[in-house]
Design a protein around this motif. Structure first.
Motif, PDB file in Angstrom:
ATOM      1  N   ALA A   1      -2.393   5.460   3.687  1.00  0.00           N
ATOM      2  CA  ALA A   1      -2.206   4.080   3.234  1.00  0.00           C
ATOM      3  C   ALA A   1      -2.321   3.117   4.410  1.00  0.00           C
ATOM      4  O   ALA A   1      -2.928   2.043   4.289  1.00  0.00           O
ATOM      5  CB  ALA A   1      -0.847   3.936   2.552  1.00  0.00           C
TER       6      ALA A   1
ATOM      7  N   SER B   1       1.149   4.066  -3.024  1.00  0.00           N
ATOM      8  CA  SER B   1       0.873   5.475  -2.717  1.00  0.00           C
ATOM      9  C   SER B   1       2.046   6.381  -3.065  1.00  0.00           C
ATOM     10  O   SER B   1       1.974   7.587  -2.882  1.00  0.00           O
ATOM     11  CB  SER B   1       0.537   5.629  -1.236  1.00  0.00           C
ATOM     12  OG  SER B   1      -0.627   4.921  -0.920  1.00  0.00           O
TER      13      SER B   1
ATOM     14  N   SER C   1       0.824  -1.203   0.000  1.00  0.00           N
ATOM     15  CA  SER C   1       0.000   0.000   0.000  1.00  0.00           C
ATOM     16  C   SER C   1       0.864   1.262   0.000  1.00  0.00           C
ATOM     17  O   SER C   1       0.564   2.236  -0.699  1.00  0.00           O
ATOM     18  CB  SER C   1      -0.934  -0.008   1.211  1.00  0.00           C
ATOM     19  OG  SER C   1      -1.782   1.110   1.196  1.00  0.00           O
TER      20      SER C   1
END
Length: 103
Positions: free
Chosen positions: A53, A19, A15
């Protein structure tokens, strides 16, 4: 808790990367059932992206996010220095003697 901590750790890493957050100065540690995301990022914007995130995954595990903003100084490119490094050892003079002056 529906996910194992290691699965969540991997999900956090993915994640963060998705991002646009660099992982080079971030450590993700497992402490029992808690996951701690620690380290440094380069800007407030990057910190916010990282926190978002991590927050998206917080429902899967107990996650603590302790990131700080700490800039890394990067000097300007030094073209002359780089050229010298890349040409070594070709820039060294040859070590030979002409043979003149022998008795």
């Amino acid at each position: 808790m529906s996910a194992l901590p290691r699965d969540v750790k991997t999900a956090i890493q993915e994640s963060l990367q998705e991002s646009g957050v660099g992982l080079s100065r971030i450590v993700i540690e497992l402490h029992g059932q808690e996951i701690a995301v620690k380290g440094a990022v380069n800007s407030e914007e990057e910190k916010a992206k990282a926190e978002q995130a991590v927050a998206r995954l917080a429902r899967r595990a107990q996650i603590r996010c302790d990131l700080e903003v700490a800039l890394i100084y990067e000097a300007e490119e030094d073209i002359v220095y780089e050229a010298g490094i890349e040409s070594f050892p070709a820039s060294d003079p040859p070590s030979w003697a002409s043979g003149f002056g022998k008795a």
